[in-house]
Design an enzyme around this catalytic site. Structure first.
Site, mmCIF file in Angstrom:
data_model
loop_
_atom_site.group_PDB
_atom_site.id
_atom_site.type_symbol
_atom_site.label_atom_id
_atom_site.label_comp_id
_atom_site.label_asym_id
_atom_site.label_seq_id
_atom_site.Cartn_x
_atom_site.Cartn_y
_atom_site.Cartn_z
ATOM 1 C CG ASP A 48 -0.020 -2.382 10.584
ATOM 2 O OD1 ASP A 48 0.877 -1.665 9.911
ATOM 3 O OD2 ASP A 48 -0.678 -3.082 9.762
ATOM 4 N NE ARG A 88 -1.982 -4.583 -2.560
ATOM 5 C CZ ARG A 88 -1.816 -3.793 -1.087
ATOM 6 N NH1 ARG A 88 -1.078 -4.240 -0.347
ATOM 7 N NH2 ARG A 88 -2.521 -2.895 -0.685
ATOM 8 C CG ASP A 100 2.050 -7.048 7.573
ATOM 9 O OD1 ASP A 100 1.948 -6.388 6.425
ATOM 10 O OD2 ASP A 100 1.420 -7.463 8.475
ATOM 11 C CB THR A 103 1.784 1.058 6.425
ATOM 12 O OG1 THR A 103 0.445 0.774 6.976
ATOM 13 C CG2 THR A 103 2.872 0.517 7.667
ATOM 14 N NE ARG A 159 -7.597 -4.644 5.253
ATOM 15 C CZ ARG A 159 -6.549 -4.756 4.214
ATOM 16 N NH1 ARG A 159 -5.585 -5.828 4.006
ATOM 17 N NH2 ARG A 159 -6.311 -3.484 3.330
ATOM 18 N N GLY A 207 0.755 -1.028 0.095
ATOM 19 C CA GLY A 207 0.211 0.068 0.058
ATOM 20 C C GLY A 207 0.914 1.206 0.211
ATOM 21 C CG ASP A 234 -3.289 0.464 8.230
ATOM 22 O OD1 ASP A 234 -3.723 1.303 8.039
ATOM 23 O OD2 ASP A 234 -3.592 -0.789 7.770
#
Ligand code: ADP
Length: 325
Positions: A133, A75, A106, A129, A175, A14, A131
């Site tokens: 995360d 991707r 990740d 990212t 997510r 992403g 996120d």
């Protein structure tokens, strides 16, 4: 060990604001150290197909302020296969690239770890990212910008919420991680954040319904992470509220959160991490992600960054609750 002479840089997975600032930093730090630097386009896909071009100082002019990634991202299912990774390695040899810097999340680091073990090539990661995360770093590139995008949008939603005395459910990205929802909620003065990390412990929605939302105010804003774990996302949360007699409005912020010019924090973070990533390669580090902890650069082994759960600070949830009385 042979001194690195040519670095390859790619962005993968992403996209996130700040990736360009990191590409700029890697390129210029490499050139400063008299190394060659080559940009690999479209992530691992470009490594396999050989979309690789040399970068000069000017190749990264005027990009620090741009969102997205000028070297594109993708991707790449083929990189999951040994045959795909063999093609990637052959291209590295052909291009005489002897160290890789991968900017991504990740998935990107999982691929990098396998590749590095298979072919004994040093790979350094820069966390990109929105996120936030990844374990072992306080911040990832793009997270601060996304938070700022979120609060700007929610400030506008608040105008309508207040005027019509309405309940709004705002779904944000993340997510498996509630960082954007939790900190976005605090920064927007929202009522609550329904996040994946907490949902298994208490049914936050039930708690809110039980309390009748904010008793002293006529409008409310509730943040929900897009995660299936967080009450099934905004639509599912709204359905449950309708069953209880509420009339909520749903806003799903979606991809606007991923775009835009990076914030000052993200540009500075990207610049620091880019320098650190090149330094790491020159110091013979391998298979580590560059992280930032208490404003200091750290190296985090890929194995930890990928696998370990980054905990949300539950104290922040208390802050949110306390301030929404
Ligand atoms: P992110 O890095 O943002 O988490 P993805 O999960 O899509 O994004 O991963 C980016 C790319 O990394 C994938 O398209 C794939 O090429 C590579 N990748 C992810 N997981 C693996 C894996 N287990 N083995 C090899 N490559 C992988």
């Amino acid at each position: 060990m042979k001194q690195i002479q040519c670095i390859g840089v790619l962005t993968s997975g992403g996209d996130a604001p700040g990736m360009n600032a990191a590409i700029r930093s890697v390129t210029r730090t490499a050139i400063f150290n008299r190394l060659k630097v080559k940009a690999i386009f479209k992530g691992y896909k470009g490594l396999i197909t050989g979309e690789i071009i040399p970068f000069e100082t000017q190749s990264v002019s005027n990009i620090i302020q741009q969102g997205g990634t000028i070297i594109k991202t993708a991707r790449c299912p083929e990189f999951h296969t040994p045959e795909g990774r063999k093609k990637a390695y052959d291209n590295l040899l052909k291009e005489e690239i002897d160290g890789l810097i991968v900017i991504g999340g990740d998935g990107t680091f999982t691929g990098a770890r396998i590749f590095s073990q298979e072919y004994n090539i040093p790979v350094i990661g820069i966390p990109g990212t929105i996120d936030n995360d990844l374990y072992g770093t306080d911040y990832t590139l793009g997270y601060d910008t996304a938070l700022n995008t979120i609060i700007q949008a929610v400030d506008k939603i608040r105008d309508t919420a207040t005027s019509h005395e309405r309940l709004f459910i705002v779904e944000v990205m993340g997510r498996d991680a509630g960082f954007l929802a939790l900190n976005g909620a605090i920064a927007s003065g929202a009522e609550a954040a329904i996040i994946p990390e907490i949902i298994t412990e208490t049914d936050q929605l039930e708690e809110l319904i039980h309390n009748g939302f904010r008793k002293t105010k006529n409008s409310s804003i509730v943040f929900v992470s897009e995660s299936n774990l967080a009450g099934g996302g905004a639509m599912a949360v709204a359905e449950r509220l309708k069953e209880k007699g509420y009339d909520p409005r749903v806003t799903i912020l979606g991809h606007v959160q991923r775009g835009g010019s990076p914030s000052a924090l993200d540009r500075i973070l990207a610049s620091r991490m880019g320098v650190a990533a090149v330094d790491a390669l020159l110091d013979d580090a391998r298979s580590v992600m560059i992280g930032i902890v208490d404003n200091e650069i750290v190296y985090v082994p890929f194995s930890k960054a990928i696998k370990d759960e980054k905990p949300v600070n539950k104290y922040l949830l208390d802050v949110l609750k306390l301030l929404s009385i």
